[in-house]
Design a protein around this motif. Structure first.
Motif, PDB file in Angstrom:
ATOM      1  N   LYS A 124       1.901   9.492   7.585  1.00 46.79           N
ATOM      2  CA  LYS A 124       1.079   9.865   8.738  1.00 46.79           C
ATOM      3  C   LYS A 124      -0.683   9.448   8.404  1.00 46.79           C
ATOM      4  O   LYS A 124      -1.191   8.837   9.553  1.00 46.79           O
ATOM      5  N   ILE A 125      -0.828   9.105   7.181  1.00 49.19           N
ATOM      6  CA  ILE A 125      -2.344   8.705   7.058  1.00 49.19           C
ATOM      7  C   ILE A 125      -2.595   7.208   7.668  1.00 49.19           C
ATOM      8  O   ILE A 125      -3.224   6.798   8.400  1.00 49.19           O
ATOM      9  N   LEU A 126      -1.470   6.281   7.158  1.00 47.45           N
ATOM     10  CA  LEU A 126      -1.422   4.899   7.734  1.00 47.45           C
ATOM     11  C   LEU A 126      -1.525   4.856   9.373  1.00 47.45           C
ATOM     12  O   LEU A 126      -2.049   4.124   9.850  1.00 47.45           O
ATOM     13  N   MET A 173      -2.342  -3.052   0.054  1.00 45.64           N
ATOM     14  CA  MET A 173      -1.629  -3.869  -0.280  1.00 45.64           C
ATOM     15  C   MET A 173      -0.234  -3.679   0.630  1.00 45.64           C
ATOM     16  O   MET A 173       0.447  -4.439   0.827  1.00 45.64           O
ATOM     17  N   GLY A 174       0.316  -2.284   0.253  1.00 45.37           N
ATOM     18  CA  GLY A 174       1.414  -1.860   1.098  1.00 45.37           C
ATOM     19  C   GLY A 174       2.663  -1.767   0.428  1.00 45.37           C
ATOM     20  O   GLY A 174       3.636  -1.175   1.447  1.00 45.37           O
ATOM     21  N   ALA A 175       2.943  -2.151  -0.545  1.00 46.07           N
ATOM     22  CA  ALA A 175       4.357  -1.963  -1.193  1.00 46.07           C
ATOM     23  C   ALA A 175       4.785  -0.726  -1.272  1.00 46.07           C
ATOM     24  O   ALA A 175       5.936  -0.399  -0.766  1.00 46.07           O
ATOM     25  N   ASN A 176       4.163   0.306  -1.870  1.00 48.56           N
ATOM     26  CA  ASN A 176       4.686   1.536  -1.751  1.00 48.56           C
ATOM     27  C   ASN A 176       4.886   2.138  -0.443  1.00 48.56           C
ATOM     28  O   ASN A 176       5.845   2.851  -0.312  1.00 48.56           O
ATOM     29  N   ILE A 232      13.695  -2.518  -0.027  1.00 51.13           N
ATOM     30  CA  ILE A 232      12.490  -2.950  -0.982  1.00 51.13           C
ATOM     31  C   ILE A 232      11.757  -3.891  -0.140  1.00 51.13           C
ATOM     32  O   ILE A 232      12.084  -4.720   0.818  1.00 51.13           O
ATOM     33  N   LEU A 233      10.312  -3.900  -0.270  1.00 50.40           N
ATOM     34  CA  LEU A 233       9.236  -4.875   0.060  1.00 50.40           C
ATOM     35  C   LEU A 233       9.775  -6.340   0.178  1.00 50.40           C
ATOM     36  O   LEU A 233      10.352  -6.585  -1.102  1.00 50.40           O
ATOM     37  N   SER A 234       9.419  -7.171   0.886  1.00 45.77           N
ATOM     38  CA  SER A 234       9.500  -8.494   0.530  1.00 45.77           C
ATOM     39  C   SER A 234       8.053  -9.186   0.221  1.00 45.77           C
ATOM     40  O   SER A 234       7.110  -8.862   1.134  1.00 45.77           O
ATOM     41  N   GLY A 280      -5.320   2.163  -2.403  1.00 48.08           N
ATOM     42  CA  GLY A 280      -4.082   2.114  -3.060  1.00 48.08           C
ATOM     43  C   GLY A 280      -4.067   1.393  -4.278  1.00 48.08           C
ATOM     44  O   GLY A 280      -4.919   0.569  -4.773  1.00 48.08           O
ATOM     45  N   GLY A 281      -2.879   1.706  -4.892  1.00 50.49           N
ATOM     46  CA  GLY A 281      -2.808   0.992  -6.262  1.00 50.49           C
ATOM     47  C   GLY A 281      -3.632   1.207  -7.345  1.00 50.49           C
ATOM     48  O   GLY A 281      -4.230   2.030  -7.338  1.00 50.49           O
ATOM     49  N   ALA A 282      -4.079  -0.089  -7.984  1.00 50.10           N
ATOM     50  CA  ALA A 282      -4.978   0.123  -9.233  1.00 50.10           C
ATOM     51  C   ALA A 282      -6.417  -0.372  -8.654  1.00 50.10           C
ATOM     52  O   ALA A 282      -7.576   0.110  -9.309  1.00 50.10           O
TER      53      ALA A 282
HETATM   54  P1  NAD Z   1      -0.585   3.358  -2.069  1.00 46.44           P
HETATM   55  O1  NAD Z   1       0.488   3.673  -1.683  1.00 46.44           O
HETATM   56  O2  NAD Z   1      -0.928   3.636  -3.515  1.00 46.44           O
HETATM   57  O3  NAD Z   1      -1.599   3.152  -1.138  1.00 46.44           O
HETATM   58  C1  NAD Z   1      -1.485   3.132   0.174  1.00 46.44           C
HETATM   59  C2  NAD Z   1      -1.591   4.337   1.005  1.00 46.44           C
HETATM   60  O4  NAD Z   1      -2.782   4.684   1.239  1.00 46.44           O
HETATM   61  C3  NAD Z   1      -1.110   3.846   2.444  1.00 46.44           C
HETATM   62  O5  NAD Z   1       0.393   4.295   2.512  1.00 46.44           O
HETATM   63  C4  NAD Z   1      -1.782   5.085   3.255  1.00 46.44           C
HETATM   64  O6  NAD Z   1      -1.381   6.430   3.071  1.00 46.44           O
HETATM   65  C5  NAD Z   1      -3.044   5.338   2.397  1.00 46.44           C
HETATM   66  N1  NAD Z   1      -4.371   4.854   2.873  1.00 46.44           N
HETATM   67  C6  NAD Z   1      -5.468   5.494   2.773  1.00 46.44           C
HETATM   68  N2  NAD Z   1      -6.464   4.709   3.773  1.00 46.44           N
HETATM   69  C7  NAD Z   1      -5.946   3.679   4.133  1.00 46.44           C
HETATM   70  C8  NAD Z   1      -6.208   2.567   4.816  1.00 46.44           C
HETATM   71  N3  NAD Z   1      -7.538   2.339   5.236  1.00 46.44           N
HETATM   72  N4  NAD Z   1      -5.226   1.450   4.971  1.00 46.44           N
HETATM   73  C9  NAD Z   1      -3.959   1.705   4.752  1.00 46.44           C
HETATM   74  N5  NAD Z   1      -3.552   2.637   3.861  1.00 46.44           N
HETATM   75  C10 NAD Z   1      -4.553   3.747   3.601  1.00 46.44           C
HETATM   76  O7  NAD Z   1      -0.294   1.637  -2.403  1.00 46.44           O
HETATM   77  P2  NAD Z   1       0.423   0.476  -1.522  1.00 46.44           P
HETATM   78  O8  NAD Z   1      -0.840  -0.478  -1.107  1.00 46.44           O
HETATM   79  O9  NAD Z   1       1.408   0.984  -0.661  1.00 46.44           O
HETATM   80  O10 NAD Z   1       1.115  -0.173  -2.853  1.00 46.44           O
HETATM   81  C11 NAD Z   1       0.524  -1.002  -3.799  1.00 46.44           C
HETATM   82  C12 NAD Z   1       1.040  -0.896  -5.110  1.00 46.44           C
HETATM   83  O11 NAD Z   1       2.438  -1.022  -5.232  1.00 46.44           O
HETATM   84  C13 NAD Z   1       0.464  -1.786  -5.920  1.00 46.44           C
HETATM   85  O12 NAD Z   1       0.136  -1.371  -7.225  1.00 46.44           O
HETATM   86  C14 NAD Z   1       1.540  -2.659  -6.418  1.00 46.44           C
HETATM   87  O13 NAD Z   1       1.524  -3.288  -7.681  1.00 46.44           O
HETATM   88  C15 NAD Z   1       2.754  -1.813  -6.060  1.00 46.44           C
HETATM   89  N6  NAD Z   1       4.181  -2.457  -5.970  1.00 46.44           N
HETATM   90  C16 NAD Z   1       4.402  -3.620  -5.666  1.00 46.44           C
HETATM   91  C17 NAD Z   1       5.675  -3.995  -5.417  1.00 46.44           C
HETATM   92  C18 NAD Z   1       5.914  -5.478  -4.914  1.00 46.44           C
HETATM   93  O14 NAD Z   1       4.931  -6.223  -4.767  1.00 46.44           O
HETATM   94  N7  NAD Z   1       7.168  -5.997  -4.791  1.00 46.44           N
HETATM   95  C19 NAD Z   1       6.715  -3.346  -5.285  1.00 46.44           C
HETATM   96  C20 NAD Z   1       6.655  -1.981  -5.747  1.00 46.44           C
HETATM   97  C21 NAD Z   1       5.002  -1.477  -6.087  1.00 46.44           C
END
Ligand code: NAD
Length: 424
Positions: free
Chosen positions: A148-150, A185-188, A213-215, A324-326
Motif C-alpha cells: 500500500k505504501i508504494l 531499488m524494488g527487489a523486495n 523473482i525479480l529480473s 529501502g535495502g541498505a
Molecule cells: P525495501 O523492501 O527495503 O524497500 C522498499 C519499500 O519501501 C517499498 O516497497 C515501499 O513499501 C517502501 N517505500 C517507502 N517510501 C518509498 C518511496 N518513496 N518509493 C518507493 N518505495 C517506498 O527494498 P527494495 O527496494 O524493495 O529491495 C531492495 C533490496 O532487495 C536490496 O537490499 C537488494 O540487495 C535486495 N534484493 C535484491 C535482489 C536482486 O537484485 N535480484 C533479490 C532480492 C533482494
C-alpha cells in the motif's frame, strides 16, 4: 578554500590534507559536526549484525570524493567507495573536461522493474497466456494489495506481459509483472508481489509456478547520459581521432568490451556502494543489457561532432534506491546521499550514469594517449613501497624514486629501500 558560489570545481583537491577536504565537503553539502566526525567511524556492529548473518566485524574500503561534476546544470561532488587507485582522480579529470562544454545531460525512464513468474506443466500455453491477459486487472489488484505504501507514493504494479518460451522441458509461460517502484531499488517489493501472484496464476491456468523473482535485466528502467568533451582540452584533433580508434574495438569485440565496461563499472560501483545500493544488481543489469542484441558490446558510444569535439553517450539499466535495502540502514550511505544532495532514485541514477560515462572517457583518453599505467603508477608505487617494508616518511620517498626510475617493482623497491636506510 571554501567556494563563494556552490561549485564542485576545486583545483588541487588531491593535494589537500584530509581535514581540509572534509572542510570543503562540509561546506558544500551543509554537513554538521557529527556528519564530519562519522567519516572516521566504522559501521557499528549492531547494525552490521542486523544487515547480514554470522557477523564477525566490518570491512573497510577507502571513501574518496570526485569533484568537478556538472550534471544538468547542477554541481555535484560524488562520494566513491573503492579499493582501486586512480579511479577517483580519473573521474574528476573527465568531469573537468566535460564542464567546458556544459557538463553532463541526462534522461531517465520511469522506475519500472520486472518480476518474473515461471509457469510450467501447461498443456495449451497459447490459451493459458490468453487467460492470464484476461485476468490482468485482478492480477494487478492482488499485486498492489501487497504494498500500500508504494501505491500511495504513486507506484505499484502497472502492467502484465506474457512470454511463451521453449525449453528442454517443453514450453513454458513466463509472466512479467511490471512494477513502478518509485524511489526504491524494488527487489523486495517486486518479489513479494510475485509470490502473492503465484497461487492466483496457478488457479487461472492450471499450471505450476516455479520461479517467482525479480529480473535484474531492468531494461524498462533505463538512464542515459551524454557529454561533449572539448577537443582543445583533449589535446586537439589527433587525440580525438586516436580516442575514436581506441573506442571502436569495444563496439565490435567482446574481449575488449568486457574491459571497457569494467572501466565504466569502476565508477558506477564505487557510487553504488557509497550509497548503500546493490552493486551486484547493477552489474548484472549492465552486462545483460550490453549483450541485449546477441553480442556483448560497449555500454557507451562516441562520435565526433561538426566542431570536432568528442560526443560521448551511455545508456544502461539503473535499479537504484534512496529508500529501502541498505540505503536506509547504513549511516555512511545516508551521509553519502547528503553529500550528493540527491532526494530521488531518478536523480541518483542520473548521477551514476554521468559518473560511468566520465570514468569510461577517462580510461579511453588515457589509453589512447599516455597509456593507463602512468596514472596508476604513483599510488601503486606507494603500495609497492609498503610491500617492500617502507614505513612513515620512507613510503613517499621510496615511491617517488620508483616512479622517477620507471621501475615500480618489488625487488627494485627492496633494493632501493636498503640504500635509503644506509644513507640516512
Ligand atoms: P525495501 O523492501 O527495503 O524497500 C522498499 C519499500 O519501501 C517499498 O516497497 C515501499 O513499501 C517502501 N517505500 C517507502 N517510501 C518509498 C518511496 N518513496 N518509493 C518507493 N518505495 C517506498 O527494498 P527494495 O527496494 O524493495 O529491495 C531492495 C533490496 O532487495 C536490496 O537490499 C537488494 O540487495 C535486495 N534484493 C535484491 C535482489 C536482486 O537484485 N535480484 C533479490 C532480492 C533482494
Amino acid at each position: 578554500m571554501c567556494p563563494s558560489k556552490k561549485t564542485s570545481v576545486v583545483s588541487g583537491f588531491y593535494k589537500l590534507p584530509i581535514e581540509k577536504r572534509r572542510e570543503f565537503v562540509a561546506q558544500f553539502a551543509n554537513l554538521n559536526e557529527d556528519d564530519v566526525k562519522s567519516f572516521s567511524s566504522c559501521l557499528d556492529l549492531a547494525t552490521a549484525d542486523r544487515m547480514i548473518e554470522n557477523v564477525l566485524g566490518t570491512f573497510e574500503v577507502p571513501l574518496g570524493l570526485a569533484v568537478n561534476f556538472l550534471i544538468n546544470n547542477k554541481d555535484y561532488i560524488i562520494p566513491m567507495a573503492t579499493e582501486e587507485s586512480s579511479v577517483v582522480a580519473a573521474a574528476s579529470n573527465a568531469a573537468k573536461i566535460a564542464r567546458v562544454k556544459g557538463g553532463f545531460s541526462t534522461t531517465c525512464s520511469e522506475p519500472l522493474m520486472i518480476g518474473q513468474l515461471q509457469l510450467l506443466h501447461i498443456k495449451d500455453v497459447a490459451a493459458a497466456a490468453q487467460k492470464i491477459m484476461q485476468h490482468k486487472k485482478q492480477l494487478l489488484t492482488v499485486a498492489n494489495a501487497q504494498d500500500k505504501i508504494l501505491v500511495d507514493f504513486g507506484g505499484g504494479a502497472k502492467d502484465i506481459e506474457v512470454r511463451i518460451l521453449e525449453s528442454p522441458l517443453g514450453h513454458m509461460i513466463v509472466t512479467h509483472l511490471i512494477v513502478d517502484v518509485r524511489d526504491a531499488m524494488g527487489a523486495n517489493a517486486v518479489n513479494t508481489m510475485c509470490e502473492a501472484l503465484a497461487p492466483v496464476l496457478e488457479e487461472i491456468t492450471g499450471g505450476i509456478v516455479r520461479l517467482k523473482i525479480l529480473s535484474n535485466l531492468a531494461d524498462k528502467r533505463l538512464v542515459k547520459a551524454t557529454a561533449i568533451f572539448d577537443k582543445e582540452k583533449m589535446g586537439g584533433d589527433q587525440v580525438v581521432d586516436a580516442f575514436l580508434e581506441s573506442y571502436v574495438l569495444a563496439s565490435i569485440d567482446p574481449y575488449r568490451a568486457a574491459t571497457h565496461n569494467k572501466g565504466i563499472m569502476n565508477g558506477i560501483d564505487a557510487l553504488i556502494i557509497a550509497t548503500g545500493n546493490d552493486f551486484r544488481a547493477i552489474e548484472a543489469g549492465a552486462h545483460a543489457y550490453a549483450a541485449r542484441n546477441g553480442q556483448y558490446t560497449s555500454l557507451t558510444q562516441y562520435h565526433k561532432n561538426k566542431d570536432g569535439d568528442l560526443v560521448g553517450k551511455i545508456e544502461l539499466p539503473m535499479a537504484v534506491g534512496v529508500v529501502g535495502g541498505a540505503a536506509n540502514m547504513h549511516p555512511k550511505a545516508k551521509l553519502c546521499r547528503k553529500i550528493l544532495g540527491v532526494k530521488t532514485a531518478r536523480e541518483l541514477a542520473e548521477v551514476v550514469a554521468s559518473l560511468g560515462l566520465a570514468q569510461n572517457f577517462a580510461a579511453l583518453f588515457a589509453l589512447s594517449t599516455v597509456g593507463i599505467q602512468k596514472g596508476h603508477m604513483s599510488l601503486h608505487a606507494k603500495n609497492i613501497a609498503v610491500m617492500a617494508g617502507a614505513q612513515g616518511d620512507e613510503i613517499e620517498k621510496l615511491a617517488d624514486f620508483l616512479v622517477h626510475d620507471g621501475k615500480v617493482k618489488l625487488d627494485y623497491a627492496k633494493e632501493l629501500l636498503e640504500k635509503i636506510r644506509k644513507k640516512s
